[in-house]
Scaffold this motif. Sequence first.
Motif, PDB file in Angstrom:
ATOM      1  N   ASP A 197       0.831  -1.203   0.000  1.00  0.00           N
ATOM      2  CA  ASP A 197       0.000   0.000   0.000  1.00  0.00           C
ATOM      3  C   ASP A 197       0.867   1.254   0.000  1.00  0.00           C
ATOM      4  OD1 ASP A 197      -2.242   1.607   0.141  1.00  0.00           O
ATOM      5  OD2 ASP A 197      -2.241   1.624   2.336  1.00  0.00           O
ATOM      6  N   ARG A 198       0.572   2.176  -0.905  1.00  0.00           N
ATOM      7  CA  ARG A 198       1.351   3.405  -1.028  1.00  0.00           C
ATOM      8  C   ARG A 198       0.505   4.642  -0.713  1.00  0.00           C
ATOM      9  NH1 ARG A 198       0.243   1.625  -6.287  1.00  0.00           N
ATOM     10  NH2 ARG A 198      -0.819   3.163  -7.626  1.00  0.00           N
ATOM     11  N   THR A 199      -0.571   4.445   0.019  1.00  0.00           N
ATOM     12  CA  THR A 199      -1.466   5.563   0.345  1.00  0.00           C
ATOM     13  C   THR A 199      -0.739   6.669   1.077  1.00  0.00           C
ATOM     14  OG1 THR A 199      -3.352   4.049   0.497  1.00  0.00           O
ATOM     15  CG2 THR A 199      -3.605   6.223   1.504  1.00  0.00           C
ATOM     16  N   ILE A 200       0.115   6.294   2.024  1.00  0.00           N
ATOM     17  CA  ILE A 200       0.819   7.298   2.818  1.00  0.00           C
ATOM     18  C   ILE A 200       1.728   8.159   1.943  1.00  0.00           C
ATOM     19  CG2 ILE A 200       2.749   5.750   3.402  1.00  0.00           C
ATOM     20  CD1 ILE A 200       2.842   7.144   6.138  1.00  0.00           C
ATOM     21  N   ASN A 201       2.303   7.566   0.892  1.00  0.00           N
ATOM     22  CA  ASN A 201       3.145   8.337  -0.032  1.00  0.00           C
ATOM     23  C   ASN A 201       2.327   9.393  -0.775  1.00  0.00           C
ATOM     24  OD1 ASN A 201       4.176   5.380   0.160  1.00  0.00           O
ATOM     25  ND2 ASN A 201       5.986   6.554  -0.433  1.00  0.00           N
ATOM     26  N   SER A 202       1.160   8.981  -1.262  1.00  0.00           N
ATOM     27  CA  SER A 202       0.299   9.919  -1.984  1.00  0.00           C
ATOM     28  C   SER A 202      -0.220  11.021  -1.063  1.00  0.00           C
ATOM     29  CB  SER A 202      -0.880   9.167  -2.610  1.00  0.00           C
ATOM     30  OG  SER A 202      -0.424   8.173  -3.512  1.00  0.00           O
ATOM     31  N   VAL A 203      -0.570  10.640   0.175  1.00  0.00           N
ATOM     32  CA  VAL A 203      -1.082  11.622   1.130  1.00  0.00           C
ATOM     33  C   VAL A 203      -0.010  12.647   1.476  1.00  0.00           C
ATOM     34  CG1 VAL A 203      -1.883  11.943   3.508  1.00  0.00           C
ATOM     35  CG2 VAL A 203      -2.842  10.112   2.107  1.00  0.00           C
ATOM     36  N   TYR A 204       1.230  12.175   1.717  1.00  0.00           N
ATOM     37  CA  TYR A 204       2.289  13.123   2.077  1.00  0.00           C
ATOM     38  C   TYR A 204       2.650  14.014   0.894  1.00  0.00           C
ATOM     39  CZ  TYR A 204       6.305  15.203   4.294  1.00  0.00           C
ATOM     40  OH  TYR A 204       7.165  16.129   4.840  1.00  0.00           O
ATOM     41  N   GLN A 205       2.630  13.461  -0.316  1.00  0.00           N
ATOM     42  CA  GLN A 205       2.891  14.267  -1.515  1.00  0.00           C
ATOM     43  C   GLN A 205       1.862  15.389  -1.623  1.00  0.00           C
ATOM     44  OE1 GLN A 205       5.405  13.549  -3.733  1.00  0.00           O
ATOM     45  NE2 GLN A 205       4.949  15.068  -5.296  1.00  0.00           N
ATOM     46  N   LEU A 206       0.601  15.062  -1.387  1.00  0.00           N
ATOM     47  CA  LEU A 206      -0.466  16.061  -1.440  1.00  0.00           C
ATOM     48  C   LEU A 206      -0.310  17.086  -0.316  1.00  0.00           C
ATOM     49  CD1 LEU A 206      -3.118  16.903  -2.854  1.00  0.00           C
ATOM     50  CD2 LEU A 206      -4.336  15.434  -1.233  1.00  0.00           C
ATOM     51  N   LEU A 207       0.012  16.595   0.887  1.00  0.00           N
ATOM     52  CA  LEU A 207       0.200  17.486   2.039  1.00  0.00           C
ATOM     53  C   LEU A 207       1.359  18.437   1.806  1.00  0.00           C
ATOM     54  CD1 LEU A 207      -0.637  18.150   4.983  1.00  0.00           C
ATOM     55  CD2 LEU A 207       1.054  16.452   5.727  1.00  0.00           C
ATOM     56  N   LEU A 208       2.446  17.916   1.232  1.00  0.00           N
ATOM     57  CA  LEU A 208       3.619  18.737   0.945  1.00  0.00           C
ATOM     58  C   LEU A 208       3.284  19.826  -0.073  1.00  0.00           C
ATOM     59  CD1 LEU A 208       6.691  18.754   1.740  1.00  0.00           C
ATOM     60  CD2 LEU A 208       7.106  17.514  -0.390  1.00  0.00           C
ATOM     61  N   ALA A 209       2.525  19.458  -1.083  1.00  0.00           N
ATOM     62  CA  ALA A 209       2.156  20.428  -2.116  1.00  0.00           C
ATOM     63  C   ALA A 209       1.305  21.553  -1.529  1.00  0.00           C
ATOM     64  CB  ALA A 209       1.409  19.723  -3.248  1.00  0.00           C
ATOM     65  N   TRP A 210       0.352  21.201  -0.676  1.00  0.00           N
ATOM     66  CA  TRP A 210      -0.533  22.210  -0.115  1.00  0.00           C
ATOM     67  C   TRP A 210       0.172  23.086   0.913  1.00  0.00           C
ATOM     68  CZ3 TRP A 210      -4.968  24.061  -1.765  1.00  0.00           C
ATOM     69  CH2 TRP A 210      -5.749  23.282  -2.625  1.00  0.00           C
ATOM     70  N   THR A 211       1.010  22.478   1.756  1.00  0.00           N
ATOM     71  CA  THR A 211       1.644  23.258   2.823  1.00  0.00           C
ATOM     72  C   THR A 211       2.772  24.133   2.304  1.00  0.00           C
ATOM     73  OG1 THR A 211       3.043  21.330   3.346  1.00  0.00           O
ATOM     74  CG2 THR A 211       1.049  21.649   4.666  1.00  0.00           C
ATOM     75  N   LEU A 212       3.627  23.580   1.428  1.00  0.00           N
ATOM     76  CA  LEU A 212       4.751  24.361   0.911  1.00  0.00           C
ATOM     77  C   LEU A 212       4.329  25.245  -0.261  1.00  0.00           C
ATOM     78  CD1 LEU A 212       7.883  22.017   1.037  1.00  0.00           C
ATOM     79  CD2 LEU A 212       7.106  23.702   2.684  1.00  0.00           C
ATOM     80  N   MET A 213       3.940  24.623  -1.357  1.00  0.00           N
ATOM     81  CA  MET A 213       3.580  25.378  -2.546  1.00  0.00           C
ATOM     82  C   MET A 213       2.351  26.253  -2.307  1.00  0.00           C
ATOM     83  SD  MET A 213       5.829  24.597  -4.848  1.00  0.00           S
ATOM     84  CE  MET A 213       6.976  23.327  -5.349  1.00  0.00           C
ATOM     85  N   GLY A 214       1.360  25.696  -1.610  1.00  0.00           N
ATOM     86  CA  GLY A 214       0.148  26.452  -1.355  1.00  0.00           C
ATOM     87  C   GLY A 214       0.400  27.690  -0.509  1.00  0.00           C
ATOM     88  N   SER A 215       1.165  27.533   0.575  1.00  0.00           N
ATOM     89  CA  SER A 215       1.461  28.682   1.436  1.00  0.00           C
ATOM     90  C   SER A 215       2.343  29.695   0.721  1.00  0.00           C
ATOM     91  CB  SER A 215       2.129  28.214   2.733  1.00  0.00           C
ATOM     92  OG  SER A 215       3.360  27.559   2.468  1.00  0.00           O
ATOM     93  N   ASP A 216       3.304  29.206  -0.067  1.00  0.00           N
ATOM     94  CA  ASP A 216       4.161  30.117  -0.836  1.00  0.00           C
ATOM     95  C   ASP A 216       3.344  30.933  -1.828  1.00  0.00           C
ATOM     96  OD1 ASP A 216       6.333  29.185   0.516  1.00  0.00           O
ATOM     97  OD2 ASP A 216       7.158  28.005  -1.129  1.00  0.00           O
TER      98      ASP A 216
END
Length: 318
Positions: A197-216
Amino acid sequence: MTPNLKHSNISKFQVSEFILMGFPGIHTWQHWLSLPLALLYLLALTANILILIIINQEATLHQPMYFFLGVLAVVDMGLATTIMPKILAILWFSAKAISLPECFAQMYVIHCFVAMESGIFVCMAIDRYIAICKPLRYPAIVTDSFVVKATVFMALRNSLATIPVPVLAAQRHYCSQNQIEHCLCSNLGVTSLSCDDRTINSVYQLLLAWTLMGSDLALIFLSYALILHSVLKLNSAEAASKALSTCTSHLILILFFYTVIVVISITHNAAMTLPLVPVLLNVLHNVIPPALNPMVYALKNRELRQGLYKVLKMDKEN
């Protein structure tokens, strides 16, 4: 017991390397792409080295805005160099194999540099906001100490926040396929080969995009909204035009950078029917900005143009 033991060993088998197949759907003639990609890479290196030389040699460019531009040039060269040698090796010599540690290292560096580029755009937006909206306080706020602290903060933030991406990918079990339909080790492309299962990888990728790129992106949008509000209050059209002209090159690069990221995210969902599109966009996003950034700044910035003419021994003023 013997069959069960054998089945258990097979299920836990870990591949020793990945095979980067290149651009999906065009394997037979993908080597023709090597020439434009190699030219883009050489252009990125040459243009960014010139930017660094100009900033170093011209005393008038020893300012916070140009310091951030110099950091951006270093990040751009690092990002392009992380992927282009391997891509050219695939296209020229069919050197498609890459070990797991090398793949995870490339994955980390790509994420780190892309996030760092986004962070530097934020620093440049804040610098322009203070310069235009609070010009009298600019020397007191944007000091050498402020610039160094902002750069170090962005470097630490991005280098630490992206560590889980390769760590989580390395914890997956790769026990069957090892062929990646890509030119580089993207997180989702690699983990799609895992047997668990790679769900955690997809979730962290999405979280990283929203927190870093989104906040920037939110900070950049806020900075330029305040700049626009301040400029519109100016009585002089000439002063407003001059204030906005200092931001146009920055806005062009920001729009290109984030627009391509959004397009890549959208086209990733269509990867099953058009697998070439997200792969090609992903590669171009990592090589076009490094080549484009210094040229846009050089064309839009008079001080940089004059510095370029001096470095190239050209007697021109504009």
